[in-house]
Design an enzyme around this catalytic site. Structure first.
Site, PDB file in Angstrom:
ATOM      1  N   CYS A 151      71.480 -49.488 -15.696  1.00  0.00           N
ATOM      2  CA  CYS A 151      72.190 -50.231 -16.747  1.00  0.00           C
ATOM      3  C   CYS A 151      73.612 -50.603 -16.359  1.00  0.00           C
ATOM      4  O   CYS A 151      74.078 -51.702 -16.698  1.00  0.00           O
ATOM      5  CB  CYS A 151      72.200 -49.421 -18.032  1.00  0.00           C
ATOM      6  SG  CYS A 151      72.806 -47.748 -17.821  1.00  0.00           S
ATOM      7  N   HIS A 159      74.136 -45.319 -21.585  1.00  0.00           N
ATOM      8  CA  HIS A 159      73.746 -46.701 -21.350  1.00  0.00           C
ATOM      9  C   HIS A 159      74.963 -47.590 -21.364  1.00  0.00           C
ATOM     10  O   HIS A 159      76.044 -47.218 -21.863  1.00  0.00           O
ATOM     11  CB  HIS A 159      72.780 -47.115 -22.462  1.00  0.00           C
ATOM     12  CG  HIS A 159      72.030 -48.385 -22.174  1.00  0.00           C
ATOM     13  ND1 HIS A 159      71.323 -48.587 -21.011  1.00  0.00           N
ATOM     14  CD2 HIS A 159      71.878 -49.512 -22.913  1.00  0.00           C
ATOM     15  CE1 HIS A 159      70.769 -49.780 -21.048  1.00  0.00           C
ATOM     16  NE2 HIS A 159      71.089 -50.370 -22.180  1.00  0.00           N
ATOM     17  N   ASP A 172      71.666 -57.088 -23.976  1.00  0.00           N
ATOM     18  CA  ASP A 172      71.356 -55.963 -23.099  1.00  0.00           C
ATOM     19  C   ASP A 172      70.499 -56.449 -21.945  1.00  0.00           C
ATOM     20  O   ASP A 172      69.286 -56.599 -22.091  1.00  0.00           O
ATOM     21  CB  ASP A 172      70.638 -54.877 -23.887  1.00  0.00           C
ATOM     22  CG  ASP A 172      70.538 -53.577 -23.116  1.00  0.00           C
ATOM     23  OD1 ASP A 172      70.041 -52.594 -23.689  1.00  0.00           O
ATOM     24  OD2 ASP A 172      70.960 -53.559 -21.940  1.00  0.00           O
TER      25      ASP A 172
END
Lengths: 319, 679
Positions: free
Chosen positions: B405, B449, B468
């Site tokens: 991430c 994250h 995202d």
């Protein structure tokens, strides 16, 4: 520490006494209980822990402190329970000379359903405890020593039964009046001089040969004679059954006489007479005792010895 | 005075005591400096080895010298490390010295009490459930040592009795804990624990950093929802907002002016209590987007929630969030800040973006094209990416294409800025595991994250929008939690599978149970404050207990609880109680109660004769009982049948003959111990 720090027997006489059948039963009401120094130490520790926990508002610390506090208080019950319903019975005592350790025999009985470990018994005046552990429903003999100093009738006095099981934080104890009693002979003094020669009394009939001393002669066997006295060599030499005869019926006799001693001190006189008795018994003489209040005619053997020593021990004491 | 003590100081007592003291002090290895703990354990080891040789223990002169050495050690340590732990260090040093001085029973007691005191100092550092249970077990051991000292017996006997003693005190502990008055504020403030270690997410991302957290299954925080929890794809927990990049690292900016943004509430409202683990940082991670700051917290620029003080203990925050809300207005400087480019933008990055720009002229379209780029190109989501150099975004986008991430978020944000769209990276957590036993969501460090927020000004979406990129590449990541793992470079990520098999699911259940227990422990015990106590007393209807009355109630309640505890569980005798013997004794006692003279030395047969002569009517019964008893005691055949027969006969004798038994003679009635004369 084993003796309770505070002697309450003077002004709070809760004392266990023998019942009519001789057993001394320790009931709950007769038991005292107080913290020991470890108990006070523990209380101090708990206080410190509590203060710390309160200040830091530390809850696990609270938990630990309370757990230990509960635990410490619980032991009061267990310490008390360790003495309750014990039963004591006096069984006898060993007669000793003054200055030696008298031994008193007791039987301690635990009829309850749980063990009673680490029970301590001590005479209040003596100070040397004996520890005994009793399993459930068992009995145990207990021998308690007591240091004697004077002759006569020895009453050891109050017995203290105590325990600090399980954690040593509290001590429970109980005063017991036993009816234990022992006889103490006077201390044998040194330097007994036999006055004069032994009183040798000749027999008008000569040596009859019915004693146990030197060999005197042989006679014919009579049924009932001890086989030990049979002359087997003679039998082997085919001279028939013959019995050996021993003399000594005219024994050496000594009189232990109070009036013949010139010590001014009564106790010393008794002490010397005691030594005299022991020496005479050891030398296998017959001996008699003459005291101002009684006379014991000559004799020998353990019973005679005891009678003489007893007379000496109790001289001047009313029965 | 020289007398035989009842306590027996056996080697076993010493050994167990020394070992327990060692175990009690062990956690201090992490708290205190090695100087202190090293010397302590040296002394302990020496004592342990000298247990069979008590003659070699140091005499008082050597001990005095060692005392000076220890004191010097503590002073030096306080000078070097700081005086904060000086008290605890001193206590540890003194305990070590006492170990060397332990010879008689008094020393054993002092050591045991020192052990308890050291335990209290341990609780100042940590109060978790496992930790506390560890020390309770050691306390049990210390009690067993004292018991062994006083009474001895087999190890099993001592342990069982200690356990029973322990257990019978638990009701009192509970009652006192609930009722003991709590102060609303401390007597004096003396903060012992002041570790500077931080845990969890920090306000910097450098590709390569977040993955350390991905190895950790430690709990970051727990969330309890009122009602159903949000679905996994909405579980974004907002943390630090990262504005600034130097081409390699993205970081937050402190001291930015805060201006209240426009907040458009949309979507479902979730109300929840978020319990943060201690992190020593000031971040709280609310569900996007919260509608109000937490109590004790405040907003900062970028709409991040911070607390006034670092979180040092487990703390709960009541929050509410609308999941589809967005931040609408923004100050101009925010957009400008979000457009700043680092100096190492490469040509191919610009070309890539230019290529997208040529195909679409809306911002949203460009965003979509970027996402498509990640999806269609061979990007791999892995927790063990290859190391990157000075220009990680460039290398990642065009060369390695393996990352997690952090890589995706930072490179995406960079591309957005190149395209002229204000973008910022949000670090936080995503996901979370439901603990069905506790009914709460567990968010772990491995759920850390990073994602991006872009400023969209089209008519479709206006405001800071969450994008995202990881979801595009690896949607599983959003759906499920990441299982912590390492592997060779480039290994694809293993997500927590739903089907774990019997052992796996058992372990997972066990994990949930432990987590739930830990939570309850902290809620009810560690966090039991003045307010909690008042609440509990109100619930129980005891709210009238205040001040002194509460203290009195605590003591009384404690005493009652002690009695209850004793009634429930008591120390039992270790010896096997012989039922045959006990029954025979009762039979014998019954005969004695009639007035028959039964001296203690009378054997069973003699007793039978005597009793038979005294009570001819029952001579037969008495003989049968005695026969059975003698058989059970002395013969080799002891069957349960005979035992039962014996038992039945004796009971019959005791019960039925009880009333019919004449006493020998009323006048000669001997008082049995049961009715002793009153003294």
């Amino acid at each position: 520490m084993s003796l309770p720090a505070i002697d309450l027997s003077g002004w709070a006489p809760r004392v266990a006494r023998p019942a009519l059948d001789g057993d001394i039963h320790i009931s709950g009401r007769r038991i005292y209980i107080l913290p020991t120094r470890y108990g006070f130490m523990f209380a101090g520790l708990l206080l410190a822990m509590l203060v710390g926990a309160v200040n830091y508002a530390n809850n696990p610390a609270f938990l630990l402190t309370f757990l230990l506090a509960g635990l410490g208080t619980n032991t009061i019950y267990y310490t008390w329970r360790n003495l309750v319903n014990l039963s004591l019975r006096w069984q006898g005592a060993r007669t000793v000379f003054a200055g030696e350790q008298a031994r008193f025999d007791f039987l301690l009985d635990n009829p309850t359903g749980h063990d009673k470990p680490a029970v301590q018994l001590v005479f209040k005046d003596d100070g040397r405890p004996t520890t005994v552990s009793l399993a459930a429903g068992t009995q145990a003999p207990v021998h308690l020593a007591y240091q004697t100093s004077n002759r006569g009738s020895c009453l050891p006095g109050r017995l203290i039964i105590s325990t600090s099981y399980p954690l040593g934080m509290f001590r429970a104890w109980c005063y017991v009046e036993t009816q234990a009693e022992s006889l103490v002979y006077p201390e044998p003094g040194a330097g007994w001089q036999p006055v004069g020669a032994p009183d040798y009394k000749g027999s008008d009939e000569g040596d009859l040969g019915v004693g146990t001393d030197d060999f005197v002669g042989l006679r014919g066997y009579r049924p009932g004679d001890s086989p030990r006295h049979i002359d087997w060599k003679a039998l082997a030499a085919e001279r028939g059954l013959l019995t050996k005869q021993f003399g000594g019926d005219r024994a050496d006799q000594t009189w232990l006489d109070w009036y013949q001693l010139n010590n001014p001190d009564t106790e010393q006189k008794l002490s010397l007479l005691c030594r005299g008795v022991l020496d005479a018994e050891a030398g296998q003489h017959q001996y008699g005792l003459r005291l101002p209040d009684l006379t014991i005619s000559p004799g020998r053997g353990p019973a005679h010895r005891h009678a003489c020593l007893r007379a000496l021990a109790l001289f001047g004491h009313s029965a | 005075m020289s007398q035989a003590a009842t306590e027996r100081l056996t080697p076993r007592v010493l050994l167990v005591l020394v070992l327990l003291i060692g175990l009690t002090t062990a956690p201090h290895l992490w708290h205190l400096s090695p100087r202190i703990t090293g010397l302590f354990y040296l002394m302990l080891l020496f004592r342990l080895l000298m247990i069979p040789f008590p003659r070699f223990l140091p005499n008082k002169w050597l001990l005095f010298a060692l005392l000076l050495v220890s004191l010097a050690n503590v002073f030096v340590d306080a000078g070097l490390v700081g005086p904060k732990y000086a008290g605890v260090s001193l206590l540890t040093a003194m305990t070590g010295l006492k170990l060397l001085e332990s010879r008689d029973t008094r020393d054993v007691y002092v050591l045991a009490f020192l052990g308890f005191f050291v335990m209290i100092t341990q609780f100042l550092f940590e109060q978790g459930m496992g930790f506390s249970l560890y020390f309770f077990a050691i306390s049990l051991g210390l009690i067993a040592v004292l018991l062994d000292l006083n009474a001895g017996g087999s190890a099993r006997q001592v342990s069982v009795n200690a356990l029973r003693l322990f257990l019978s005190s638990i009701p009192a502990m509970v009652v006192l804990f609930v009722l003991f008055p709590r102060l609303a504020s401390p007597l004096w403030s003396f903060d012992i624990e002041d570790s500077t270690a931080t845990t969890g997410i920090t306000d910097q991302i450098r590709p390569g950093q977040v993955s350390q957290l991905s190895q950790s299954t430690a709990t970051a925080f727990r969330v309890r929802f009122e009602g159903a929890p949000p679905p996994p794809e909405q579980r974004y927990w907002r943390g630090p907002v990262l504005w600034e990049t130097d081409g390699a690292t993205w970081s937050a900016i402190d001291d930015l002016p805060y201006e209240t943004p426009g907040y458009e509430a949309d979507g479902t409202l979730y109300q929840y209590a978020l319990t943060m683990e201690p992190t020593n940082q000031q971040w709280v991670f609310p569900l996007e987007l919260p509608n109000a700051p937490a109590k004790g917290g405040f907003w900062t620029a970028g709409f991040q929630m911070r607390t006034n003080a670092p979180i040092k203990t487990r703390t709960s925050y009541q929050l509410a969030s609308y999941v589809e809300s967005r931040l609408s207005s923004t100050a101009a400087w925010e957009q400008e800040l979000a457009l700043r480019l680092p100096s190492n933008i490469t040509q191919r990055m610009r070309q890539l973006v230019a290529g997208w720009r040529s195909k679409t002229n809306t911002d949203l379209g460009l965003v979509q094209m970027a996402l498509d780029h990640f999806t269609t190109q061979p990007f791999v989501y892995t927790l063990s990416p290859p190391l990157l150099g000075d220009n990680p975004s460039d290398e990642f986008l065009f060369e390695t294409r393996k990352g997690f991430c952090g890589h995706y978020a930072t490179s995406f944000a960079t591309l957005m800025r190149v395209a002229g769209i204000p973008a910022r990276v949000i670090a936080g957590y995503q996901g979370g595991e439901m603990n069905p036993l506790g009914g709460h969501l567990i968010v772990r460090q491995s759920d850390a994250h990073a994602w991006v927020e872009v400023w969209i000004d089209d008519q479709g979406a206006q405001g800071w929008t969450r994008i995202d990129p990881t979801a595009a590449v690896s949607p599983d990541r959003i759906e499920q939690s990441v299982a912590a793992q390492t592997g060779p470079e480039g290994t694809p990520v293993l997500f927590k599978l739903r089907n774990l098999g019997a052992l796996g699911s058992m372990m997972r259940e066990a994990g949930w149970m432990l987590d739930n227990l830990d939570l309850q422990w902290h809620r009810w015990i560690v966090g039991f404050s003045h307010q909690s106590q008042r609440w509990l007393l109100d619930e129980l209807g005891l709210s009238f207990l205040q001040g002194y009355w509460l203290g009195i109630a605590a003591v009384l309640g404690g005493l009652i609880a002690l009695v209850v505890g004793l009634l429930l569980i008591r120390m039992k005798s270790g010896s096997k109680r012989d039922p045959v013997l006990r029954l025979y004794r009762r039979f014998r006692q019954r005969l004695m109660n009639t007035g028959l003279d039964v001296p203690p030395w009378l054997g069973p047969r003699a007793l039978e004769q005597r009793a038979g002569r005294a009570f001819p009517k029952w001579a037969g019964d008495i003989r049968q009982i005695t026969d059975l008893y003698v058989g059970l005691r002395y013969s080799k055949e002891v069957t349960p049948l005979i035992q039962r027969q014996f038992r039945n006969r004796v009971w019959l004798f005791l019960l039925l003959r009880w009333r019919l038994f004449p006493n020998l003679s009323r006048q000669n009635q001997v008082n049995s111990p049961l009715t002793s004369p009153k003294d």
